[in-house]
Enzyme design. Structure first.
Site, PDB file in Angstrom:
ATOM      1  N   LYS A 154       0.994   4.082  -2.958  1.00  0.00           N
ATOM      2  CA  LYS A 154       0.626   5.473  -2.716  1.00  0.00           C
ATOM      3  C   LYS A 154       1.800   6.426  -2.960  1.00  0.00           C
ATOM      4  O   LYS A 154       1.597   7.563  -3.418  1.00  0.00           O
ATOM      5  CB  LYS A 154       0.086   5.643  -1.300  1.00  0.00           C
ATOM      6  CG  LYS A 154      -1.260   4.941  -1.082  1.00  0.00           C
ATOM      7  CD  LYS A 154      -2.321   5.445  -2.047  1.00  0.00           C
ATOM      8  CE  LYS A 154      -3.686   4.856  -1.751  1.00  0.00           C
ATOM      9  NZ  LYS A 154      -4.736   5.374  -2.662  1.00  0.00           N
TER      10      LYS A 154
ATOM     11  N   TYR B 210       0.832  -1.204   0.000  1.00  0.00           N
ATOM     12  CA  TYR B 210       0.000   0.000   0.000  1.00  0.00           C
ATOM     13  C   TYR B 210       0.868   1.256   0.000  1.00  0.00           C
ATOM     14  O   TYR B 210       0.624   2.200  -0.767  1.00  0.00           O
ATOM     15  CB  TYR B 210      -0.907  -0.020   1.226  1.00  0.00           C
ATOM     16  CG  TYR B 210      -1.868   1.137   1.316  1.00  0.00           C
ATOM     17  CD1 TYR B 210      -3.037   1.162   0.563  1.00  0.00           C
ATOM     18  CD2 TYR B 210      -1.611   2.212   2.164  1.00  0.00           C
ATOM     19  CE1 TYR B 210      -3.928   2.226   0.655  1.00  0.00           C
ATOM     20  CE2 TYR B 210      -2.495   3.278   2.261  1.00  0.00           C
ATOM     21  CZ  TYR B 210      -3.650   3.278   1.508  1.00  0.00           C
ATOM     22  OH  TYR B 210      -4.526   4.339   1.594  1.00  0.00           O
TER      23      TYR B 210
END
Length: 257
Positions: free
Chosen positions: A165, A161
């Site tokens: 991002k 993640y």
């Protein structure tokens, strides 16, 4: 110019992915409340339909299309249906994505690819298609990507993640550089911890409350804490802003420095 006119989105057409819940649903409501006609995109059509009804009850205009952001054919249909109903999308909010909580050594290749595909690949391909259509129609536009505070400071169990991002932040810069002179602005919002139905149980647990104490403002984000950043980037108020990532995290990133 008065603030009401500066942030007015009347005449704008917006697409919001991941609009069935959480931040995406809020983004759609805020855009509609300020005059944009909004296409809601997500996989849970029943939730989208309910959100359309709420937006209409508040005086806004929204329609919905069921689509998986990784399905390229569904993506094209979403843009086509938006154009048929409202005209060319001038605002694209890339909000769809997924989180993960698996330690790096335990992560399977399929999970790594799933997170990178949802949180980064989809942002690129939807931005690419949105920009192509804006340019073909000869309109100026704004693309707003949802990044995360974890693009700047990581914790355990969020490798995929955080990498995705961080990629969104760099992708935002890269696209802004290529599209600025063509009239398409590309920016991002990097939220800190916001309570949603997905993470509510965790953030309200003892561990979540411990995390809250590390945030300088001493609280998690409220529903309306991203409204200003979204409207700034989507409206003429942000006409000279591109390639930026606005961090809205209660000071969390500062505390990590």
């Amino acid at each position: 110019m008065k603030a009401e006119a500066l942030f007015d989105l009347t005449g704008e057409v917006a697409i919001v992915t991941g609009a069935s819940s959480g931040l995406g649903a809020r983004f759609a409501q805020v855009l509609a409340a300020n005059g944009a006609r909004v296409m809601l995109v997500a996989r849970r059509k029943n939730r989208l339909d309910a959100l359309c009804e709420r937006i209409a009850a508040d005086g806004g205009t929204a329609i919905a299309v069921e689509a998986d952001v990784l399905d390229r054919a569904a993506m094209l249909r979403a843009f086509d249906q938006t154009e048929a109903a409202f005209g060319t999308a001038t605002i694209l909010v890339n909000n769809a994505g997924a989180a993960q909580g698996v330690r790096a050594l335990d992560m399977k290749e399929e999970e790594w690819r799933r997170i990178l595909s949802l949180d980064l690949d989809s942002v690129f391909f939807w931005s690419q298609e949105g920009a192509r259509r804006m340019l073909a129609a000869g309109v100026k536009g704004s693309i707003v990507n949802t990044a995360s505070v974890l693009a700047f400071g990581v914790s355990k169990g969020v490798a995929a993640y955080a990498v995705a991002k961080a990629g969104v932040v760099q992708l935002t810069k890269a696209l802004s550089l290529e599209l600025a002179f063509k009239g398409v602005r590309v920016n991002a919002i990097a939220p800190g911890w916001f309570v949603t139905e997905i993470n509510r149980a965790f953030l309200e647990s003892a561990k979540g409350q411990e995390m809250k104490r590390t945030i300088p403002m001493g609280r998690f984000g409220n529903d309306d804490d991203l409204d200003g950043a979204l409207l700034l980037l989507a409206s003429r108020a942000g006409a000279y802003i591109t390639g930026a990532t606005i961090v809205a995290d209660g000071g969390q990133v500062v505390a990590l420095d």
